[in-house]
Design an enzyme around this catalytic site. Structure first.
Site, PDB file in Angstrom:
ATOM      1  N   CYS A 140       0.831  -1.213   0.000  1.00 15.77           N
ATOM      2  CA  CYS A 140       0.000   0.000   0.000  1.00 15.77           C
ATOM      3  C   CYS A 140       0.868   1.267   0.000  1.00 15.77           C
ATOM      4  O   CYS A 140       1.461   1.578  -1.020  1.00 15.77           O
ATOM      5  CB  CYS A 140      -1.003  -0.042   1.156  1.00 15.77           C
ATOM      6  SG  CYS A 140      -2.367   1.101   0.910  1.00 15.77           S
ATOM      7  N   HIS A 250      -3.604  -5.176   0.479  1.00 12.19           N
ATOM      8  CA  HIS A 250      -3.055  -5.578   1.789  1.00 12.19           C
ATOM      9  C   HIS A 250      -3.097  -7.083   2.012  1.00 12.19           C
ATOM     10  O   HIS A 250      -4.096  -7.598   2.518  1.00 12.19           O
ATOM     11  CB  HIS A 250      -3.864  -4.910   2.900  1.00 12.19           C
ATOM     12  CG  HIS A 250      -3.560  -3.480   3.097  1.00 12.19           C
ATOM     13  ND1 HIS A 250      -2.576  -3.030   3.947  1.00 12.19           N
ATOM     14  CD2 HIS A 250      -4.106  -2.380   2.538  1.00 12.19           C
ATOM     15  CE1 HIS A 250      -2.523  -1.718   3.914  1.00 12.19           C
ATOM     16  NE2 HIS A 250      -3.446  -1.278   3.068  1.00 12.19           N
ATOM     17  N   GLU A 252      -1.674  -8.718   4.330  1.00  7.36           N
ATOM     18  CA  GLU A 252      -1.643  -9.082   5.756  1.00  7.36           C
ATOM     19  C   GLU A 252      -2.993  -8.960   6.447  1.00  7.36           C
ATOM     20  O   GLU A 252      -3.200  -9.555   7.504  1.00  7.36           O
ATOM     21  CB  GLU A 252      -0.605  -8.225   6.488  1.00  7.36           C
ATOM     22  CG  GLU A 252      -1.019  -6.798   6.825  1.00  7.36           C
ATOM     23  CD  GLU A 252      -1.188  -5.880   5.616  1.00  7.36           C
ATOM     24  OE1 GLU A 252      -0.750  -6.253   4.500  1.00  7.36           O
ATOM     25  OE2 GLU A 252      -1.786  -4.806   5.785  1.00  7.36           O
TER      26      GLU A 252
END
Ligand code: NAG
Ligand code: NAG
Ligand code: NAG
Ligand code: NAG
Length: 322
Positions: A140, A250, A252
């Site tokens: 990001c 993202h 994660e």
């Protein structure tokens, strides 16, 4: 006088020697070979960034999801603090096996985050050119930071992508890419058809901008794009000649963040998190940097800090504050 022929014992001796030598060499080579090819104790730096409203002892943070992401795939994490001296960063660079630039909300042109990212980027380029493997990952804001570090220009455009999960629109390059080529077929298929990638950004590198920038085109291969309905932007990229990778989305969050209702948590969403981390941690296993001593390593690890449950905040379940 008949003396016993020396040849049979000599042959035996030679044979026995050869066997012993063989065993010795294989004993010598076994652990050596495997450790020469792979570092099974990788340590990855995660870059901190300025907090929005500084308080005493809380001037910088790392969202814990980035740490868990890497830990889940077999790495340990060292926080990379902002506003350190260049020589501190150089020393740390020689001690860790890769670095991750997380998402967030600081300047990619002028911030402690940007300055540290720039130093590690330059060190990584130099090291990789010399055959010293050192991978870099940007998520990001980290992705956006990479576009600035590579091109030296602010190239981002506003997009309506602040809260949405999307399927990846893979390019033809994705199939043989470093990132995706090892993915299970079922997962690649799902990534291309189901909204498994979480986007929370207001700015993007449009495909048109990428195509008009020679530095970026020379450096990065585009693996996927997405649109906000109007504008097509780059969502996954990897460098042609360096172990440098970026996702505007993202990886994660799927496993480790729960605040926003658009974060996907399906079994394939969780596999997405794992396989992305597995890829990057395997890259770090190709690096043989290490701390000068066990004490130095112990003191650097994120285990020296406790994550805080950030109940009242929007984006993250837990953060490390520095
Ligand atoms: C800041 O951290 C130091 C060292 O851990 C501690 O002694 C001090 O009390 C902390 N200050 C505040 C305001 O929490
Ligand atoms: C932005 O995108 C969302 C869907 O992700 C949509 O509901 C919304 O209307 C869009 N806003 C604008 C201003 O286009
Ligand atoms: C996918 O990418 C291609 C190539 O850039 C583009 O032509 C197409 O419109 C994109 N499709 C979607 C659904 O975004
Ligand atoms: C995007 O912009 C909106 C409205 O301006 C803001 O509320 C939000 O925090 C921004 N999101 C990100 C990821 O910067």
């Amino acid at each position: 006088m008949a003396s016993p022929s020396p040849s049979p014992p000599a042959k035996c001796w030679t044979l026995r020697n050869m066997i012993l030598l063989g065993i010795f060499v294989s004993l010598l080579c076994l652990p050596f070979n495997s450790s020469a090819k792979r570092n099974d104790r990788p340590i990855i730096g995660v870059l901190a960034q300025e907090v929005y409203k500084p308080e005493p002892n809380r001037t910088a943070y790392i969202a814990a999801s980035y740490v868990k992401f890497l830990e889940a795939a077999g790495a340990r994490v060292v926080p990379v603090m902002i506003n350190q001296k260049p020589e501190e960063y150089r020393r740390l660079f020689k001690s860790i096996n890769g670095i991750l630039y997380p998402g967030g909300g600081v300047s990619i042109v002028s911030s402690g985050y940007q300055r540290a990212a720039a130093i590690f980027y330059d060190l990584a380029i130099e090291a990789n050119q010399k055959g010293d493997y050192f991978p870099v990952w940007g998520t990001c804001l980290g992705f956006q930071q990479l576009t600035y570090l590579t091109s030296g220009k602010r190239l981002l455009s506003k997009t309506n992508t602040s809260a949405v999960a999307l399927p990846l629109n893979f390019t033809n390059e994705a199939k043989d890419s470093k990132i995706f080529k090892g993915f299970p077929a079922e997962l690649t298929k799902a990534l291309g058809t189901e909204p498994l990638t979480e986007n929370s950004h207001n700015w993007s590198l449009t495909l048109a901008t990428y195509n008009s920038n020679e530095e970026l085109k020379r450096f990065y291969k585009i693996l996927s794009t997405n649109t906000d309905g109007n504008v097509e932007f780059v969502s996954t990229m990897e460098a042609f000649d360096y172990p440098i990778y970026g996702t505007q989305w993202h990886p994660e969050k799927n496993s480790f963040e729960w605040r926003n209702p658009y974060i996907p948590h399906s079994p394939l969403a969780i596999k997405t998190t794992f396989y992305m981390a597995d890829f990057f941690v395997n890259e770090a296993r190709k690096s043989f940097h290490r701390f000068e001593s066990m004490d130095e390593e112990r003191m650097a690890l994120i285990y020296n800090y406790n994550p805080v449950y950030t109940e009242q905040q929007q984006a993250f379940e837990q953060k490390y504050f520095f």
